[in-house]
Structures are given as structure tokens and as C-alpha cells.
Write an enzyme that holds these catalytic residues in place. Structure first.
Site, mmCIF file in Angstrom:
data_model
loop_
_atom_site.group_PDB
_atom_site.id
_atom_site.type_symbol
_atom_site.label_atom_id
_atom_site.label_comp_id
_atom_site.label_asym_id
_atom_site.label_seq_id
_atom_site.Cartn_x
_atom_site.Cartn_y
_atom_site.Cartn_z
ATOM 1 C CD GLU A 1 -4.997 0.522 -5.619
ATOM 2 O OE1 GLU A 1 -5.943 -0.253 -5.379
ATOM 3 O OE2 GLU A 1 -4.795 1.572 -4.979
ATOM 4 N N GLY B 1 0.822 -1.202 0.000
ATOM 5 C CA GLY B 1 0.000 0.000 0.000
ATOM 6 C C GLY B 1 0.856 1.252 0.000
#
Length: 444
Positions: free
Chosen positions: A246, A221
Site C-alpha cells: 500500500e 506498514g
């Protein structure tokens, strides 16, 4: 498209070129526009649109993970800023009442575009056109092409300094699909530098890395902790790691430069470092440019639970603001005060746990000390009213603080509370125990 030579393409290119002021004048009252994402922010267009503040009454401007300073955001007035994921400047605008947040799962964003949103114009930055007529936006392949297909008007701000990174698909747009082009002087992309990490972050990182195995595929993250994880992994004995994430940040680069990332053991996209969007330092931008090891892909592929779950030894490492004694995770708000967004945290937590030998980690400091020196616990009996639950209790796997690591899967509410209290700051354990008993979470 491919039958035209570069001279024909250049003629069409020149016909579509306009000034940035002309581009800004294309925006009309009542329009909803998408204006970049992350480090792919159209600075020149932003300034030109802000200069029209006295000519407009209401324009909706959507953006996400803003790292650049935006004149439109600061102007407010006729511009209603809507964010897919709040960052520091946007948080302040939300508090001023000139911006608001769109709750999303990032993996669903392309579908939101297709089904739920009016997009009058989309403006994003690209690298220069290649000899085939394509403009590359491979630092962020998450959703731009889908935006362009939905938009009535497509405007590119071409920055010769923007790196090219090729993708699984949807990392380029062809000249035929572009309405207008704004050429700007070459300028470096904004650097999204990591927050400094300290001893607590390193301790948490060590607890996580101890449980990782060779051949793991990583998702990290945003925040200081990924930097710490990167340093710990780079100095570890781990090998043959993969990347499916991501957001790609500098800590991955350090792991790669330490020789730890090969991608050989990945189930999907073997040998490729896969991401939806990328943000970091100039060193990172130089590292990924024209590097075939990297592959950007649409976010509904990267963040799809079904895709994540296929990666053997998938490891998801994310941070949180608070965890309550049920094991619910809050990563977006403190009460009604907005901090960030949901992003892909729940998708990666679900997918990583479902993956063969997969694990999902939620990491946080056990406590927080405010500017007045007051310490509060980040492990809480219950969330403050208005707090968004980013991950429900059944989704949470490992929770990590500097005081230890606990696995909540399969535990009762009483067992969860006892486990979480055991990794809370010692100063708050007695009070957390008392409140757990008062709330009937467990009996002595």
C-alpha cells in the site's frame, strides 16, 4: 486527445490557468471538497482557502495521511476537517473537536467515492503537463482519478518539482478532464522521514526476517519498524524479493539499493515494485522518478485480498498499538483517543495468509513507557472501552514482540492467551495470567 499538437494543448492549458486566489473563491458554503493525500498536498490552495475563513460558514474538507502543515486544519472555524487516516496534526485537531475520522478500509475508498460521497471540488498536485496533455500524479495512484471523475470541479496545483512515476493505470489525468489549473513555483515535496528505530525494533525485525524466504514479496506498514526491517533485510542473505505494498517508504529503497529486490519471483506484475502511494525523503523521490521499475496502481487493485493472495510467499508486516489475549489487534485508537486508521492492514493480513507460502506479521513493542516513566503492557487482557478492533481474532497470524514470536492460527483461546503472555514484557506476565484466569480464558 492524442490528435492535437502541443501548441493546441498549450492554448487550452493557458485558458484554464487561474490564480490560486481565484481557485479558492470557487469554493462555496456547503461544499464538500477533497484536498490532496499524503505528500501530494496543495499548499498554495490550502493557504488561499484558509484566508477566506471570515467569508465562509461551513465547508467539509477531506484529506488523508497529512504530512504538510495545513492552514485550513489549524484555522478550524468554518472548515470541518474529515480524515481518511489520522496523522499527528490531525490527531490534535480531533482532540480539539475541529476534525473527525472516516472509518474505512482503504481498498474500498474508490467505491466510497462513487457511491457514498458528494464531491463538489477536488484539488490535488501534479507534475507538469507532458506533450500529450497528461498530468502525472504517480506518487499516489490510489484514487485521485476516481475522485476527479466524481467531482463537479477539478483543480490542479502544478508543481514542476513533482516527480513522474507511471502506473498500471489511473496515474495521469488529461487536460480535457481538468477544469482549472494553478501554477506554483517549483518546490520540493514535504519529506516524510522515518521515525528513528532502536534496538527493540531491530530485534523484532530480526525475528520476522528469520522466517522469510528468497522470492518473498513484501508489504510494510508505517512507523519505525519498517525502517528496522529494511536495514535487517538489506544486511541479510535474502534475494529476489518483490514489492506489493500500500505504502512505499525509504526502507524499500534501501533494500532495493542493496540488490535484494528483483521482482523476478512475483506471480503478478513481475519485475515491478507496486504501490498505491509513496512517501519518504527527497532521495526516495529522486530514486523513483521516471524509473520503470516502479508501478503505482489504484488502491482497489493493490489492496484487494484476491490480488494479494495470488502472490507466492507474500509477507505482510504491520504494527499495532495493542493486542488482547484473544488475538484481536488494535491499530487505530486507544479507548476513544484516535491515533491512525485501518488503512490496508486487514486486507494484507488476509491476503498474505491466503497466498501460497504466505505469512502475516503483527509487530509491537511488548510495553510502553510514558513521559512520566510509567511502564504499561501492550499485550492486554481486554481493550479499553471505545477501542477499535482493527483485526478480529481469526485474522491474526503471527504476533511479534522483542520477547519472541507466536503463531495464533489454529490455537484455542486458552492457547492464544498463553502464547501471547509468553511474549509479553516479563514484568506483566503474572498479572496477565491472573486476569486471564479471572476472565475464564483458561483454568490452571
Amino acid at each position: 486527445m492524442s490528435t492535437r499538437d502541443i501548441r493546441e494543448l498549450k492554448k487550452e492549458y493557458d485558458q484554464k490557468c487561474i490564480t490560486v486566489e481565484e481557485a479558492a473563491r470557487l469554493i462555496r458554503d456547503g461544499d464538500s471538497i477533497e484536498m490532496g493525500y499524503s505528500v501530494m498536498f496543495p499548499r498554495a490552495f490550502d493557504a488561499a482557502l484558509a484566508a477566506r475563513k471570515d467569508e465562509l460558514d461551513h465547508v467539509v474538507v477531506r484529506n488523508g495521511v497529512l504530512f504538510d502543515a495545513s492552514r485550513v486544519l489549524e484555522t478550524g472555524g468554518p472548515f470541518e476537517w474529515q480524515t481518511w487516516h489520522a496523522s499527528s496534526d490531525v490527531r490534535r485537531a480531533i482532540e480539539r473537536g475541529t476534525a473527525n475520522h472516516i472509518p474505512i478500509k482503504f481498498s474500498e475508498m474508490p467505491r466510497y467515492m462513487a457511491e457514498n460521497l458528494a464531491v463538489d471540488a477536488v484539488i490535488f498536485t501534479t507534475a507538469e503537463m507532458d506533450r500529450h496533455g497528461y498530468f502525472n500524479f504517480g506518487l499516489d495512484g490510489s484514487h485521485f482519478l476516481r475522485e476527479a471523475k466524481k467531482a463537479k470541479t477539478v483543480i490542479l496545483e502544478v508543481n514542476p518539482s513533482q516527480p513522474r512515476v507511471y502506473g498500471r493505470c489511473e496515474s495521469e489525468i488529461h487536460l480535457d478532464d481538468v477544469d482549472y489549473i494553478v501554477e506554483v513555483e517549483a518546490h520540493p515535496l514535504v519529506e516524510a522521514t522515518e521515525r528513528a528505530f532502536g534496538d527493540i525494533d531491530c530485534k523484532i525485525a530480526e525475528l520476522v526476517v528469520e522466517r522469510m524466504k528468497d522470492g518473498s514479496t513484501l508489504q510494510l506498514g508505517i512507523g519505525a519498524l519498517p525502517g528496522a526491517v529494511g536495514d535487517v533485510i538489506a544486511q541479510s542473505s535474502l534475494k529476489d524479493l518483490g514489492v506489493h505494498t500500500e505504502l512505499y517508504v525509504d526502507s524499500f529503497m534501501r533494500i532495493a539499493k542493496a540488490g535484494k529486490i528483483t521482482g523476478r519471483k512475483k506471480t503478478l506484475d513481475v519485475g515491478r515494485q507496486v504501490y498505491a502511494f509513496l512517501a519518504g525523503t527527497q532521495e526516495l523521490y529522486d530514486f523513483v522518478e521516471d524509473n520503470p521499475e516502479f508501478m503505482t496502481a489504484p488502491v482497489d487493485y493493490v489492496n484487494a485480498v484476491s490480488i494479494i493472495a495470488q502472490q507466492r510467499r507474500m509477507v505482510s508486516i504491520n504494527t499495532a498499538l495493542h493486542v488482547n489475549l484473544r488475538g484481536e489487534v488494535s491499530s487505530e485508537t486507544v479507548g476513544m483517543r484516535h491515533i491512525s486508521g485501518a488503512g490496508g492492514q486487514m486486507d494484507f493480513a488476509l491476503g498474505s495468509y491466503l497466498a501460497p507460502e504466505g505469512m502475516s506479521f503483527i509487530c509491537l513493542h511488548a510495553s510502553h513507557v510514558d513521559k512520566n516513566g510509567k511502564r504499561t503492557s501492550n499485550i492486554v487482557p481486554a481493550f479499553e472501552t471505545g477501542t477499535i478492533v482493527t483485526m478480529p481474532a481469526p485474522t491474526t497470524n503471527y504476533v511479534v514482540t522483542e520477547y519472541g514470536i507466536v503463531n495464533l492460527k489454529g490455537k484455542s483461546t486458552a492457547e492464544r492467551a498463553r502464547a501471547l503472555i509468553s511474549i509479553a514484557h516479563p514484568e506483566f506476565r503474572d498479572e496477565l495470567t491472573r486476569q486471564a484466569m479471572e476472565r475464564g480464558v483458561w483454568r490452571a
